[in-house]
Design an enzyme around this catalytic site. Sequence first.
Site, PDB file in Angstrom:
ATOM      1  N   GLU A   1      46.956  41.515  41.196  1.00 25.45           N
ATOM      2  CA  GLU A   1      46.396  40.262  41.707  1.00 25.45           C
ATOM      3  C   GLU A   1      47.450  39.144  41.654  1.00 25.45           C
ATOM      4  O   GLU A   1      47.521  38.419  40.668  1.00 25.45           O
ATOM      5  CB  GLU A   1      45.156  39.883  40.901  1.00 25.45           C
ATOM      6  CG  GLU A   1      44.056  40.929  40.982  1.00 25.45           C
ATOM      7  CD  GLU A   1      42.768  40.525  40.275  1.00 25.45           C
ATOM      8  OE1 GLU A   1      42.553  39.318  40.027  1.00 25.45           O
ATOM      9  OE2 GLU A   1      41.981  41.412  39.958  1.00 25.45           O
TER      10      GLU A   1
ATOM     11  N   TRP B   1      43.459  40.099  36.625  1.00 23.56           N
ATOM     12  CA  TRP B   1      43.877  38.707  36.780  1.00 23.56           C
ATOM     13  C   TRP B   1      44.917  38.288  35.747  1.00 23.56           C
ATOM     14  O   TRP B   1      45.902  37.620  36.064  1.00 23.56           O
ATOM     15  CB  TRP B   1      42.651  37.799  36.690  1.00 23.56           C
ATOM     16  CG  TRP B   1      42.976  36.349  36.853  1.00 23.56           C
ATOM     17  CD1 TRP B   1      43.131  35.418  35.861  1.00 23.56           C
ATOM     18  CD2 TRP B   1      43.224  35.655  38.087  1.00 23.56           C
ATOM     19  NE1 TRP B   1      43.444  34.193  36.396  1.00 23.56           N
ATOM     20  CE2 TRP B   1      43.502  34.312  37.763  1.00 23.56           C
ATOM     21  CE3 TRP B   1      43.219  36.048  39.426  1.00 23.56           C
ATOM     22  CZ2 TRP B   1      43.782  33.351  38.739  1.00 23.56           C
ATOM     23  CZ3 TRP B   1      43.492  35.091  40.395  1.00 23.56           C
ATOM     24  CH2 TRP B   1      43.774  33.774  40.046  1.00 23.56           C
TER      25      TRP B   1
END
Length: 475
Positions: free
Chosen positions: A147, A106
């Site tokens: 991501e 992330w």
Amino acid sequence: MSSLVKILALIAAAAFVAQAEAATDKIVCYFGSWSTYRNGNGKFSVENINPHLCTHLIYTFVGINGDGSINILDRWNEIDLGAMRRFNDLKKQNPKLKTLIAIGGWNEGSLIFTKVVSNDRLMENFANSALLFMQEHGFDGFDLDWEYPARRGGAATDKVNFSKMLKLFRKKFDETGKKYLLTAAVAGTGTAADLSYEVPALNEYLDFVNLMAYDFHGSYDGVTGQNAPLYPSNVDLSLEAKERCVQASVEAWLARGLSPEKLVLGMGVYGRTFTLSNQANNRVGAPVSNAGHQGPYTMEAGMMGYNEICEKILQGGWTEVWDEKQQVPYMYKGDQWVGYDNPKSIHIKVDYAKSLGLGGLMIWSVETDDFKGICGSKNPIQKEINSALDKSIPEEPEVPSTTQTPKPEPQPTQPPTTGTKCSQEGYMRDPTNCAVFYYCKKNGSYFIQSEFKCAGNLVFDLDKLVCNYPSLVNC
């Protein structure tokens, strides 16, 4: 339909189910390497991993540089303290185990990935760097955890370029003559899949796909919701809301062309936490004012590891509720509400994966299981997966009791003339920057000084001799 036809149909159906259940055999376990910096019962090192409870272990994370090379994010832990080497040494305990290195996560976002895959030369360098990294450090595969393509700072061209990158990686890996694994972690919903991926290309070039079927709800919704419900709730009325569950995600990916045997269903070993606006309203869909309190180990508002959740239950005062509609539990106490998975809901998800002939199950991540067995048996989530797959469960490995940082072996240098911070052997912290510390080794009349820096926002704890959270260190 004649009786004979009916019988043949039943036999065919039974054979299909048996074949489907036999195909579900992978247990893919992610490991968050930063958990070595956690406190107390949350501190988790490589040696806490039971290598017999997973078929594949994935080390997270490395980053990507602008030239396509691999960026080791925490060299002190990964290299100096040998975390990656020790991780791959787990294969000595379980020779059938496969280890992979994951890139991204992330915090990495999309900006650098987009730059690299948009340029053929940089993409070539990326593929070569990934291969060299696996060969140098002893990994069996490479996990792409971008991501997400075409999102979070990415470009619309990412979707096509991601497929192009996979094709190149597959070619490079196969040319070695060794079966290096190529995998990817992907977003859960069908809408996210349409934005980021050409699913047939993933199906062609990847060995398997780790579906992140969690984080479907959080305090950002403004109401309570389950982290990873198997089915929609009674309050999920819109098409968008009904999409945010495990069943809808799996069906969406299969409908877009991913082969069942390549889909590995991800499950979260943690829960999402909420602060209720009204303590009297504590059902699914209740209004919330904020994220829930942080756990004592993960220290992140809005989430708790399963180990933290089960300890809360042990402390008492929580009301536990089984959500029959969504087949997951939740609990509440005062204005705090937590939606999570437990061994019961995990078993149900494993059975669901088996019924569809999926390739396996994945967990994020091993360090938030009850790895110390404080609430009962060690690693209850991982053991439940093995049990549901009818795998034998071996004994837990012994873990060294020491919590001190292993001492690095500094390389001999010429006697320093100026600038040394050392006044005695052992660890010292920089007087002006608490994130920087030194290991000092006496060498005759002078000291050999090795300098290190804690990862992220951590600082060096002189009492525990580890990198720690600033709030817990006298700096």
